[in-house]
Design a protein around this motif. Sequence first.
Motif, PDB file in Angstrom:
ATOM      1  N   GLN A 258      -5.479  77.677   5.887  1.00 14.83           N
ATOM      2  CA  GLN A 258      -5.049  76.573   6.961  1.00 14.83           C
ATOM      3  C   GLN A 258      -3.534  76.953   6.736  1.00 14.83           C
ATOM      4  OE1 GLN A 258      -7.240  75.190   9.109  1.00 14.83           O
ATOM      5  NE2 GLN A 258      -8.721  75.910   7.816  1.00 14.83           N
ATOM      6  N   LEU A 259      -3.155  77.247   8.008  1.00 16.89           N
ATOM      7  CA  LEU A 259      -1.475  77.380   8.139  1.00 16.89           C
ATOM      8  C   LEU A 259      -1.004  76.227   9.298  1.00 16.89           C
ATOM      9  CD1 LEU A 259      -0.883  81.016   8.289  1.00 16.89           C
ATOM     10  CD2 LEU A 259      -1.261  79.705   6.520  1.00 16.89           C
ATOM     11  N   GLU A 260       0.005  75.332   8.901  1.00 13.25           N
ATOM     12  CA  GLU A 260       0.736  74.460   9.631  1.00 13.25           C
ATOM     13  C   GLU A 260       2.041  74.991   9.705  1.00 13.25           C
ATOM     14  OE1 GLU A 260       2.007  69.904   9.302  1.00 13.25           O
ATOM     15  OE2 GLU A 260      -0.071  70.436   8.720  1.00 13.25           O
ATOM     16  N   ILE A 261       2.598  75.084  10.988  1.00 15.14           N
ATOM     17  CA  ILE A 261       3.841  75.682  11.077  1.00 15.14           C
ATOM     18  C   ILE A 261       4.606  74.954  12.069  1.00 15.14           C
ATOM     19  CG2 ILE A 261       5.087  78.109  11.771  1.00 15.14           C
ATOM     20  CD1 ILE A 261       2.827  79.534  10.949  1.00 15.14           C
ATOM     21  N   HIS A 262       5.815  74.429  11.325  1.00 18.78           N
ATOM     22  CA  HIS A 262       6.800  73.746  12.257  1.00 18.78           C
ATOM     23  C   HIS A 262       7.578  74.543  13.021  1.00 18.78           C
ATOM     24  CE1 HIS A 262       4.744  69.605  11.028  1.00 18.78           C
ATOM     25  NE2 HIS A 262       4.373  70.491   9.989  1.00 18.78           N
ATOM     26  N   SER A 263       7.938  74.687  14.003  1.00 16.15           N
ATOM     27  CA  SER A 263       9.078  75.542  14.747  1.00 16.15           C
ATOM     28  C   SER A 263      10.335  74.687  15.048  1.00 16.15           C
ATOM     29  CB  SER A 263       8.441  76.316  16.038  1.00 16.15           C
ATOM     30  OG  SER A 263       9.537  76.869  16.600  1.00 16.15           O
ATOM     31  N   ALA A 264      11.323  75.479  14.784  1.00 18.84           N
ATOM     32  CA  ALA A 264      12.583  74.851  14.959  1.00 18.84           C
ATOM     33  C   ALA A 264      12.604  74.654  16.493  1.00 18.84           C
ATOM     34  CB  ALA A 264      13.912  75.957  14.675  1.00 18.84           C
ATOM     35  N   LEU A 265      11.965  75.214  17.375  1.00 22.15           N
ATOM     36  CA  LEU A 265      11.840  74.870  18.701  1.00 22.15           C
ATOM     37  C   LEU A 265      11.166  73.576  18.897  1.00 22.15           C
ATOM     38  CD1 LEU A 265      10.733  78.440  19.984  1.00 22.15           C
ATOM     39  CD2 LEU A 265      12.873  77.522  20.154  1.00 22.15           C
ATOM     40  N   GLY A 266      10.412  72.799  18.045  1.00 21.40           N
ATOM     41  CA  GLY A 266       9.928  71.589  18.110  1.00 21.40           C
ATOM     42  C   GLY A 266       8.589  71.410  18.105  1.00 21.40           C
ATOM     43  N   GLY A 267       7.932  72.707  18.024  1.00 24.96           N
ATOM     44  CA  GLY A 267       6.506  72.575  18.464  1.00 24.96           C
ATOM     45  C   GLY A 267       5.691  72.745  16.827  1.00 24.96           C
TER      46      GLY A 267
ATOM     47  N   GLU B 100      -6.046  79.159  11.627  1.00 27.75           N
ATOM     48  CA  GLU B 100      -6.980  79.327  10.168  1.00 27.75           C
ATOM     49  C   GLU B 100      -7.290  80.830  10.175  1.00 27.75           C
ATOM     50  OE1 GLU B 100     -10.605  76.843   9.780  1.00 27.75           O
ATOM     51  OE2 GLU B 100     -11.447  78.718  10.327  1.00 27.75           O
ATOM     52  N   LEU B 101      -6.798  81.256   8.994  1.00 30.01           N
ATOM     53  CA  LEU B 101      -7.135  82.629   8.866  1.00 30.01           C
ATOM     54  C   LEU B 101      -8.266  82.720   7.838  1.00 30.01           C
ATOM     55  CD1 LEU B 101      -3.361  83.846   7.925  1.00 30.01           C
ATOM     56  CD2 LEU B 101      -4.861  84.542   9.879  1.00 30.01           C
ATOM     57  N   ASP B 102      -9.409  83.551   8.218  1.00 31.56           N
ATOM     58  CA  ASP B 102     -10.491  83.434   7.472  1.00 31.56           C
ATOM     59  C   ASP B 102     -11.208  84.918   7.186  1.00 31.56           C
ATOM     60  OD1 ASP B 102     -11.354  83.845  10.051  1.00 31.56           O
ATOM     61  OD2 ASP B 102     -12.775  82.143   9.982  1.00 31.56           O
ATOM     62  N   SER B 103     -10.261  85.774   7.637  1.00 37.53           N
ATOM     63  CA  SER B 103     -10.800  87.258   7.660  1.00 37.53           C
ATOM     64  C   SER B 103      -9.693  88.157   7.318  1.00 37.53           C
ATOM     65  CB  SER B 103     -11.330  87.663   8.962  1.00 37.53           C
ATOM     66  OG  SER B 103     -11.521  89.031   9.226  1.00 37.53           O
ATOM     67  N   PRO B 104      -9.586  89.224   6.513  1.00 37.18           N
ATOM     68  CA  PRO B 104      -8.528  89.813   6.568  1.00 37.18           C
ATOM     69  C   PRO B 104      -8.221  90.671   7.377  1.00 37.18           C
ATOM     70  CG  PRO B 104     -10.198  90.534   5.040  1.00 37.18           C
ATOM     71  CD  PRO B 104     -10.747  89.394   5.617  1.00 37.18           C
ATOM     72  N   GLU B 105      -8.731  90.636   8.657  1.00 40.25           N
ATOM     73  CA  GLU B 105      -8.370  91.640   9.806  1.00 40.25           C
ATOM     74  C   GLU B 105      -7.214  90.569  10.811  1.00 40.25           C
ATOM     75  OE1 GLU B 105     -12.084  90.490  13.065  1.00 40.25           O
ATOM     76  OE2 GLU B 105     -12.212  92.406  11.489  1.00 40.25           O
ATOM     77  N   LYS B 106      -7.239  89.288  10.271  1.00 39.53           N
ATOM     78  CA  LYS B 106      -6.227  88.514  11.164  1.00 39.53           C
ATOM     79  C   LYS B 106      -4.904  88.310  10.215  1.00 39.53           C
ATOM     80  CE  LYS B 106     -10.109  85.586  12.935  1.00 39.53           C
ATOM     81  NZ  LYS B 106     -10.555  84.144  13.126  1.00 39.53           N
ATOM     82  N   GLY B 107      -3.981  88.179  10.946  1.00 42.84           N
ATOM     83  CA  GLY B 107      -2.395  88.050  10.420  1.00 42.84           C
ATOM     84  C   GLY B 107      -1.773  87.082  11.280  1.00 42.84           C
ATOM     85  N   VAL B 108      -0.842  86.294  10.613  1.00 44.99           N
ATOM     86  CA  VAL B 108      -0.116  85.528  11.455  1.00 44.99           C
ATOM     87  C   VAL B 108       1.543  85.940  11.210  1.00 44.99           C
ATOM     88  CG1 VAL B 108       0.748  83.028  11.620  1.00 44.99           C
ATOM     89  CG2 VAL B 108      -1.623  83.459  11.430  1.00 44.99           C
ATOM     90  N   TYR B 109       2.231  85.984  12.306  1.00 43.17           N
ATOM     91  CA  TYR B 109       3.504  86.554  12.330  1.00 43.17           C
ATOM     92  C   TYR B 109       4.349  85.271  12.349  1.00 43.17           C
ATOM     93  CZ  TYR B 109       8.191  88.181  13.871  1.00 43.17           C
ATOM     94  OH  TYR B 109       9.567  88.308  13.779  1.00 43.17           O
ATOM     95  N   ILE B 110       5.399  85.155  11.341  1.00 41.91           N
ATOM     96  CA  ILE B 110       6.300  83.791  11.316  1.00 41.91           C
ATOM     97  C   ILE B 110       7.510  84.286  11.216  1.00 41.91           C
ATOM     98  CG2 ILE B 110       6.550  81.901  10.058  1.00 41.91           C
ATOM     99  CD1 ILE B 110       3.922  82.201   8.538  1.00 41.91           C
ATOM    100  N   PRO B 111       8.206  84.128  12.431  1.00 45.93           N
ATOM    101  CA  PRO B 111       9.636  84.627  12.550  1.00 45.93           C
ATOM    102  C   PRO B 111      10.581  83.413  11.652  1.00 45.93           C
ATOM    103  CG  PRO B 111       8.459  83.900  14.676  1.00 45.93           C
ATOM    104  CD  PRO B 111       7.532  83.698  13.660  1.00 45.93           C
TER     105      PRO B 111
END
Length: 141
Positions: free
Chosen positions: A73-82, A87-98
């Motif tokens: 479970q990823l919770e990401i707070h953006s500097a933009l305010g959002g 939820e990553l539950d498979s190795p075929e999914k990725g999340v890009y975090i700039p």
Amino acid sequence: MPESITAQAPYMFTLPGNSTETGNLHFWENLILFPDGIQRCFWISNVKEGESRGNHAHWKESQVIVAVAGKLQLEIHSALGGVFYFELDSPEKGVYIPPLNWLVARFSPNSVLLGMSDRAFSEDDYIRDLDYFGKLQERYK
């Protein structure tokens, strides 16, 4: 504080690959996100239930996070305010975090997080103070 950094939102994507009766193969080759290729890989495992990892942001480093086992479970707070939840539950999914996104990663039992980065490790690139990060959010909103 670097002046030339632009804040961007994180997002989920599907990693290319194929599945056959002998197993699944997934890979990531993305020179658009990481023009110089992957500069560092890391993996995190055996995180106790209720504990979180990450709890920081980066000035310049971008990452791709994949759950190679279990669920994240990823919770990401953006500097933009959002605030973004993935939820990553498979190795075929990725999340890009700039850069300029504060990551909190929570693990299900037996989960393994794989991180791929566009930069070598540098302690100077880390933002580890959540209050300070909150002040950055005011700047980028």
